[in-house]
Design a protein around this motif. Structure first.
Motif, PDB file in Angstrom:
ATOM      1  N   VAL A 186      10.146 -13.682   1.823  1.00  0.00           N
ATOM      2  CA  VAL A 186       9.969 -12.565   2.758  1.00  0.00           C
ATOM      3  C   VAL A 186      10.224 -11.219   2.075  1.00  0.00           C
ATOM      4  O   VAL A 186      10.136 -10.170   2.714  1.00  0.00           O
ATOM      5  N   PHE A 187      10.540 -11.291   0.772  1.00  0.00           N
ATOM      6  CA  PHE A 187      10.823 -10.075   0.016  1.00  0.00           C
ATOM      7  C   PHE A 187       9.713  -9.761  -0.985  1.00  0.00           C
ATOM      8  O   PHE A 187       9.014 -10.654  -1.454  1.00  0.00           O
ATOM      9  N   TRP A 188       9.611  -8.490  -1.302  1.00  0.00           N
ATOM     10  CA  TRP A 188       8.794  -8.048  -2.427  1.00  0.00           C
ATOM     11  C   TRP A 188       9.593  -7.066  -3.255  1.00  0.00           C
ATOM     12  O   TRP A 188      10.058  -6.078  -2.711  1.00  0.00           O
ATOM     13  N   PRO A 189       9.800  -7.342  -4.554  1.00  0.00           N
ATOM     14  CA  PRO A 189       9.460  -8.613  -5.204  1.00  0.00           C
ATOM     15  C   PRO A 189      10.404  -9.723  -4.738  1.00  0.00           C
ATOM     16  O   PRO A 189      11.510  -9.428  -4.292  1.00  0.00           O
ATOM     17  N   ASN A 201      14.910  -4.974  -3.087  1.00  0.00           N
ATOM     18  CA  ASN A 201      13.956  -6.019  -2.718  1.00  0.00           C
ATOM     19  C   ASN A 201      13.525  -5.710  -1.295  1.00  0.00           C
ATOM     20  O   ASN A 201      14.320  -5.808  -0.371  1.00  0.00           O
ATOM     21  N   PHE A 202      12.283  -5.304  -1.125  1.00  0.00           N
ATOM     22  CA  PHE A 202      11.811  -4.852   0.183  1.00  0.00           C
ATOM     23  C   PHE A 202      11.394  -6.034   1.048  1.00  0.00           C
ATOM     24  O   PHE A 202      10.676  -6.935   0.592  1.00  0.00           O
ATOM     25  N   VAL A 203      11.831  -6.024   2.310  1.00  0.00           N
ATOM     26  CA  VAL A 203      11.413  -7.063   3.256  1.00  0.00           C
ATOM     27  C   VAL A 203       9.971  -6.770   3.679  1.00  0.00           C
ATOM     28  O   VAL A 203       9.652  -5.649   4.064  1.00  0.00           O
ATOM     29  N   ILE A 204       9.111  -7.778   3.594  1.00  0.00           N
ATOM     30  CA  ILE A 204       7.694  -7.565   3.902  1.00  0.00           C
ATOM     31  C   ILE A 204       7.228  -8.380   5.108  1.00  0.00           C
ATOM     32  O   ILE A 204       6.053  -8.383   5.436  1.00  0.00           O
ATOM     33  N   ASP A 205       8.167  -9.043   5.775  1.00  0.00           N
ATOM     34  CA  ASP A 205       7.785  -9.935   6.876  1.00  0.00           C
ATOM     35  C   ASP A 205       8.304  -9.405   8.206  1.00  0.00           C
ATOM     36  O   ASP A 205       9.519  -9.284   8.419  1.00  0.00           O
ATOM     37  N   ALA A 206       7.393  -9.078   9.119  1.00  0.00           N
ATOM     38  CA  ALA A 206       7.772  -8.508  10.416  1.00  0.00           C
ATOM     39  C   ALA A 206       8.619  -9.478  11.238  1.00  0.00           C
ATOM     40  O   ALA A 206       9.550  -9.068  11.940  1.00  0.00           O
ATOM     41  N   ASN A 207       8.327 -10.771  11.166  1.00  0.00           N
ATOM     42  CA  ASN A 207       9.119 -11.749  11.921  1.00  0.00           C
ATOM     43  C   ASN A 207      10.564 -11.762  11.458  1.00  0.00           C
ATOM     44  O   ASN A 207      11.493 -11.951  12.256  1.00  0.00           O
ATOM     45  N   THR A 208      10.764 -11.564  10.152  1.00  0.00           N
ATOM     46  CA  THR A 208      12.123 -11.572   9.603  1.00  0.00           C
ATOM     47  C   THR A 208      12.920 -10.369  10.087  1.00  0.00           C
ATOM     48  O   THR A 208      14.082 -10.505  10.485  1.00  0.00           O
ATOM     49  N   ARG A 224       8.103   1.530  -7.548  1.00  0.00           N
ATOM     50  CA  ARG A 224       8.258   0.166  -8.059  1.00  0.00           C
ATOM     51  C   ARG A 224       9.714  -0.222  -7.826  1.00  0.00           C
ATOM     52  O   ARG A 224      10.616   0.469  -8.304  1.00  0.00           O
ATOM     53  N   PRO A 225       9.940  -1.303  -7.064  1.00  0.00           N
ATOM     54  CA  PRO A 225      11.329  -1.703  -6.793  1.00  0.00           C
ATOM     55  C   PRO A 225      12.109  -1.872  -8.095  1.00  0.00           C
ATOM     56  O   PRO A 225      11.607  -2.456  -9.051  1.00  0.00           O
ATOM     57  N   THR A 226      13.334  -1.344  -8.141  1.00  0.00           N
ATOM     58  CA  THR A 226      14.116  -1.392  -9.374  1.00  0.00           C
ATOM     59  C   THR A 226      15.305  -2.340  -9.238  1.00  0.00           C
ATOM     60  O   THR A 226      15.966  -2.375  -8.199  1.00  0.00           O
ATOM     61  N   GLU A 286       0.830  -1.200   0.000  1.00  0.00           N
ATOM     62  CA  GLU A 286       0.000   0.000   0.000  1.00  0.00           C
ATOM     63  C   GLU A 286       0.870   1.259   0.000  1.00  0.00           C
ATOM     64  O   GLU A 286       0.619   2.215  -0.740  1.00  0.00           O
ATOM     65  N   LEU A 287       1.907   1.244   0.818  1.00  0.00           N
ATOM     66  CA  LEU A 287       2.811   2.386   0.897  1.00  0.00           C
ATOM     67  C   LEU A 287       3.512   2.609  -0.441  1.00  0.00           C
ATOM     68  O   LEU A 287       3.630   3.746  -0.920  1.00  0.00           O
ATOM     69  N   ALA A 288       3.943   1.513  -1.046  1.00  0.00           N
ATOM     70  CA  ALA A 288       4.606   1.622  -2.353  1.00  0.00           C
ATOM     71  C   ALA A 288       3.659   2.188  -3.399  1.00  0.00           C
ATOM     72  O   ALA A 288       4.044   3.028  -4.225  1.00  0.00           O
TER      73      ALA A 288
END
Length: 291
Positions: free
Chosen positions: A196-199, A33-40, A25-27, A17-19
């Motif tokens: 755990v990454f996006w993308p 590569n954005f980490v999307i997992d809070a546990n990680t 858009r990740p380049t 949502e923030l992106a």
């Protein structure tokens, strides 16, 4: 100190949502590569051993997933971000999700490779999800520029993690291994899955722990001189050191003389030497060579 709210960290939905709001858009160009997992991110902070009195510097904070987790644990966090849009948005994200810690956050909008000073107290730790394409240069630059950094934990491509933590004699032991060891004791500190990454990247990631040496390598040679020997030795890693260091020393006989004086076999190859042995070679060169 008030404790952060339980939902302060970014969820996968929050990241996307923030992106979307920012038009980000990740380049691949910046290895994002954005980490999307809070546990990680909490695992990274735990593995890094971040303490309540730590001043942490983070390189490439992106949308702030790891930044928020670091702010939960450290005294202060300074993030270095090159991307204009991400740098502009991060302070607002911190203020919105962790207002009680916002005053302990600082942003440096710059290329980490060009950073020579940071605001506030000297950093004691470096924790970062480093962009794949500049991971090693950024890591070495930060360790060289900020000697106050005692502990480092970086997430890098698995292959890079292997190289950084490799010991002499390993097939993947090379320039990154030796130069990192000049500054610190280096070891692998875990693996990170792709989901755990996006993308999701098409490579695995690994954590590397670096604890700064309590005493520097004992040598009369400068870091620059030692690194010149390392670069020369691995530029032609299939060759013996007598041959590989000929250009650096001025000639093959001069290289042999330096090697013998340093107690290193002229027939050895770079991948068998410790950083201390490279330092001894640098000490015994008639001509220190040029980088």
């Amino acid at each position: 100190m008030s404790s952060p709210t339980p939902d302060a960290l970014l969820s996968p939905a929050d990241v996307r949502e923030l992106a979307a709001v920012l038009g980000v858009r990740p380049t691949k160009q910046r290895g994002q590569n954005f980490v999307i997992d809070a546990n990680t991110v909490r695992r990274i902070v735990r593995t890094a051993g971040v303490r309540p009195d730590d001043v942490v510097v983070e390189v490439g904070p992106g949308l702030g997933s790891l930044t928020l987790a670091l702010l939960e644990a450290a005294d202060r966090v300074t993030a270095v971000e090159i991307d204009d849009t991400l740098a502009a948005a991060l302070p607002a994200t911190i203020q919105a999700r962790m207002p009680e810690r916002a005053e302990r956050f600082a942003l440096v909008h710059s290329d980490a490779l060009h950073v020579t000073e940071l605001p506030g107290p000297a950093p004691t730790a470096l924790v970062a999800n480093l962009p794949y394409n500049v991971a090693v240069p950024v890591l070495l630059h930060m360790l060289a520029t900020f000697p106050s950094i005692e502990r480092t934990l970086v997430m890098v491509q698995s292959e890079v993690a292997d190289r950084l933590a490799a010991a002499p004699g390993s097939k993947v032991y090379g320039v990154p291994s030796v130069k990192a060891n000049w500054y610190a004791e280096v070891k692998r500190a875990g693996a990170i899955g792709r989901n755990v990454f996006w993308p999701a990247p098409n490579v695995d990631s690994g954590l590397v722990s670096l604890v700064r040496r309590s005493e520097p390598v004992k040598t009369s040679a400068s870091q620059r001189e030692v690194f010149a020997v390392i670069d020369a030795a691995f530029a032609q890693r299939r060759k013996t050191l007598r041959a590989a260091l000929a250009g650096w020393a001025g000639s093959a006989p001069a290289a042999e003389a330096a090697l013998v004086a340093a107690g290193v076999s002229p027939q050895a190859r770079g991948e068998s030497l410790t950083v201390e042995e490279f330092a001894r070679i640098a000490e015994h060169a008639e001509s220190k060579g040029s980088e």
